[in-house]
Design a protein around this motif. Structure first.
Motif, PDB file in Angstrom:
ATOM      1  N   THR A   5      26.576  17.168  32.482  1.00 55.49           N
ATOM      2  CA  THR A   5      25.177  16.886  32.829  1.00 55.49           C
ATOM      3  C   THR A   5      24.562  18.128  33.451  1.00 55.49           C
ATOM      4  N   VAL A   6      23.262  18.276  33.251  1.00 57.63           N
ATOM      5  CA  VAL A   6      22.531  19.397  33.815  1.00 57.63           C
ATOM      6  C   VAL A   6      21.181  18.894  34.305  1.00 57.63           C
ATOM      7  N   ASP A   7      20.707  19.488  35.379  1.00 57.58           N
ATOM      8  CA  ASP A   7      19.364  19.188  35.871  1.00 57.58           C
ATOM      9  C   ASP A   7      18.384  20.078  35.118  1.00 57.58           C
ATOM     10  N   PHE A   8      17.558  19.458  34.284  1.00 54.45           N
ATOM     11  CA  PHE A   8      16.580  20.200  33.493  1.00 54.45           C
ATOM     12  C   PHE A   8      15.211  19.929  34.087  1.00 54.45           C
ATOM     13  N   ARG A   9      14.858  20.729  35.074  1.00 50.42           N
ATOM     14  CA  ARG A   9      13.587  20.608  35.790  1.00 50.42           C
ATOM     15  C   ARG A   9      13.312  19.174  36.251  1.00 50.42           C
ATOM     16  N   GLY A  10      14.344  18.562  36.839  1.00 54.95           N
ATOM     17  CA  GLY A  10      14.184  17.224  37.395  1.00 54.95           C
ATOM     18  C   GLY A  10      14.684  16.105  36.518  1.00 54.95           C
ATOM     19  N   LEU A  11      14.992  16.382  35.252  1.00 55.72           N
ATOM     20  CA  LEU A  11      15.563  15.376  34.363  1.00 55.72           C
ATOM     21  C   LEU A  11      17.072  15.567  34.270  1.00 55.72           C
ATOM     22  N   ARG A  12      17.799  14.477  34.320  1.00 56.70           N
ATOM     23  CA  ARG A  12      19.257  14.521  34.197  1.00 56.70           C
ATOM     24  C   ARG A  12      19.599  14.435  32.711  1.00 56.70           C
ATOM     25  N   ILE A  13      20.110  15.526  32.147  1.00 53.60           N
ATOM     26  CA  ILE A  13      20.385  15.615  30.720  1.00 53.60           C
ATOM     27  C   ILE A  13      21.895  15.665  30.491  1.00 53.60           C
ATOM     28  N   SER A  14      22.387  14.759  29.664  1.00 56.58           N
ATOM     29  CA  SER A  14      23.809  14.685  29.339  1.00 56.58           C
ATOM     30  C   SER A  14      24.050  15.221  27.939  1.00 56.58           C
ATOM     31  N   TYR A  15      25.223  15.789  27.743  1.00 60.33           N
ATOM     32  CA  TYR A  15      25.608  16.348  26.443  1.00 60.33           C
ATOM     33  C   TYR A  15      27.106  16.615  26.482  1.00 60.33           C
ATOM     34  N   ASP A  16      27.701  16.948  25.348  1.00 61.31           N
ATOM     35  CA  ASP A  16      29.067  17.463  25.328  1.00 61.31           C
ATOM     36  C   ASP A  16      29.119  18.654  24.381  1.00 61.31           C
ATOM     37  N   ASP A  17      30.319  19.183  24.138  1.00 58.22           N
ATOM     38  CA  ASP A  17      30.384  20.447  23.407  1.00 58.22           C
ATOM     39  C   ASP A  17      30.124  20.306  21.912  1.00 58.22           C
ATOM     40  N   ARG A  18      29.837  19.087  21.454  1.00 57.08           N
ATOM     41  CA  ARG A  18      29.382  18.911  20.066  1.00 57.08           C
ATOM     42  C   ARG A  18      27.883  19.119  19.934  1.00 57.08           C
ATOM     43  N   VAL A  19      27.201  19.248  21.066  1.00 53.14           N
ATOM     44  CA  VAL A  19      25.740  19.360  21.113  1.00 53.14           C
ATOM     45  C   VAL A  19      25.384  20.669  21.824  1.00 53.14           C
ATOM     46  N   LEU A  20      24.320  21.313  21.392  1.00 54.41           N
ATOM     47  CA  LEU A  20      23.905  22.553  22.033  1.00 54.41           C
ATOM     48  C   LEU A  20      23.552  22.300  23.497  1.00 54.41           C
ATOM     49  N   ALA A  86      17.737   7.397  30.664  1.00 57.30           N
ATOM     50  CA  ALA A  86      17.914   7.866  32.034  1.00 57.30           C
ATOM     51  C   ALA A  86      16.606   8.379  32.628  1.00 57.30           C
ATOM     52  N   ALA A  87      15.759   8.959  31.774  1.00 54.10           N
ATOM     53  CA  ALA A  87      14.480   9.492  32.238  1.00 54.10           C
ATOM     54  C   ALA A  87      13.396   8.432  32.297  1.00 54.10           C
ATOM     55  N   GLY A  88      13.668   7.250  31.747  1.00 52.27           N
ATOM     56  CA  GLY A  88      12.654   6.205  31.705  1.00 52.27           C
ATOM     57  C   GLY A  88      11.526   6.518  30.744  1.00 52.27           C
ATOM     58  N   VAL A  89      11.835   7.274  29.689  1.00 49.06           N
ATOM     59  CA  VAL A  89      10.837   7.678  28.710  1.00 49.06           C
ATOM     60  C   VAL A  89      11.127   6.979  27.387  1.00 49.06           C
ATOM     61  N   PRO A  90      10.235   6.119  26.895  1.00 51.09           N
ATOM     62  CA  PRO A  90      10.456   5.494  25.585  1.00 51.09           C
ATOM     63  C   PRO A  90      10.357   6.550  24.486  1.00 51.09           C
ATOM     64  N   VAL A  91      11.320   6.550  23.571  1.00 47.74           N
ATOM     65  CA  VAL A  91      11.341   7.523  22.479  1.00 47.74           C
ATOM     66  C   VAL A  91      11.704   6.812  21.180  1.00 47.74           C
ATOM     67  N   ASP A  92      10.982   7.152  20.136  1.00 50.00           N
ATOM     68  CA  ASP A  92      11.307   6.704  18.777  1.00 50.00           C
ATOM     69  C   ASP A  92      12.197   7.791  18.177  1.00 50.00           C
ATOM     70  N   VAL A  93      13.500   7.537  18.091  1.00 52.66           N
ATOM     71  CA  VAL A  93      14.459   8.525  17.607  1.00 52.66           C
ATOM     72  C   VAL A  93      14.657   8.327  16.103  1.00 52.66           C
ATOM     73  N   ARG A  94      14.414   9.388  15.342  1.00 50.52           N
ATOM     74  CA  ARG A  94      14.616   9.373  13.889  1.00 50.52           C
ATOM     75  C   ARG A  94      15.825  10.254  13.560  1.00 50.52           C
TER      76      ARG A  94
END
Length: 205
Positions: A5-20, A86-94
Motif C-alpha cells: 500500500t502507498v499513500d497517494f496524496r491522501g488516498l490509500r492505494i493497494s497493489y502488488d508486483d503484478r501491477v505497476l 477504500a476511497a469511497g469513490v464510485p467507479v465504472d470499471v471496464r
C-alpha cells in the motif's frame, strides 16, 4: 502475492508486483485533470490504461465527477475496484481493450490517459515493472496512438484530455495529435520522469 500500500496524496492505494507501482510524481496528472474537471462541460471522466486507478481516483476525489476506468489487465482492475471502495469513490470499471469496452455514443468531458510508453527495446531496463504495464511497442507510442483515437472519438466539444508520455516524447505526441483535425495540443508540462500533454477538442468538434 504480497499486497503493498502507498499513500497517494491522501488516498490509500493497494497493489502488488503484478501491477505497476504508483509513481508519486503522477499526482501532478491528477491535479491537472482536477483543474480541468472544475471548468469542463457536463459529463463523466474517463481514465484509460488506469492500472490500480490512483490517478483517476485522485482526480475525481479533488473534483468530483462520475468516473469510468478502462484497463486490459484483470489484476489491475481488481485492485482498481478495491482502491475505489477504500476511497469511497464510485467507479465504472471496464475490463478489456479500450476500443472494445466503450459504447460508440459515449462521450466524456475529461479524459485521463496513462498508456505504457517504454519502447519494447528498453523494457528490460525496468525489471521490477510488469511488462504489460510499461511496453509501448517499437517506438513506445503504440498505446498512445490508441488513446488518441479514443480521445478523438469520445471527447466532448470543449473537453480536454491529459495524457502521460515519456520525458522525451512530448514532441512525438504533438505530431500524432496533428493526425486528428478536431484536436490540438494546448500545453505540455515536463517532469524528470515523464511528460504531461493537455489535448483539447475544438468547440465544434
Amino acid at each position: 502475492m504480497t499486497t503493498e500500500t502507498v499513500d497517494f496524496r491522501g488516498l490509500r492505494i493497494s497493489y502488488d508486483d503484478r501491477v505497476l507501482a504508483p509513481r508519486i510524481w503522477t499526482a501532478a496528472q491528477s491535479e491537472w485533470a482536477a483543474e480541468l474537471i472544475r471548468t469542463a462541460p457536463p459529463g463523466p471522466v474517463l481514465e484509460l490504461c488506469s492500472g490500480a486507478g490512483h490517478i483517476g481516483l485522485l482526480a475525481v476525489h479533488l473534483a468530483p465527477r462520475s468516473l469510468v476506468c478502462v484497463d486490459a489487465d484483470p489484476v489491475a482492475c481488481d485492485y482498481l475496484r478495491q482502491n475505489a471502495a477504500a476511497a469511497g469513490v464510485p467507479v465504472d470499471v471496464r475490463e478489456g481493450r479500450m476500443d472494445a469496452v466503450l459504447g460508440a455514443d459515449e462521450r466524456f468531458a475529461v479524459v485521463i490517459a496513462d498508456p505504457p510508453w517504454v519502447p519494447t527495446s528498453g523494457v528490460a531496463e525496468f525489471p521490477e515493472d510488469p511488462v504489460l504495464a510499461i511496453d509501448g511497442g517499437d517506438d513506445g507510442l503504440d498505446l498512445v496512438r490508441s488513446c488518441l483515437a479514443v480521445v478523438a472519438g469520445h471527447l466532448l466539444p470543449q473537453g480536454s484530455a491529459v495524457l502521460q508520455a515519456g520525458p522525451d516524447q512530448a514532441d512525438a505526441v504533438t505530431a500524432l495529435v496533428e493526425d486528428h483535425p478536431d484536436l490540438r495540443v494546448a500545453e505540455t508540462r515536463a517532469f524528470p520522469r515523464g511528460s504531461l500533454i493537455r489535448i483539447d477538442r475544438a468547440s465544434g468538434g
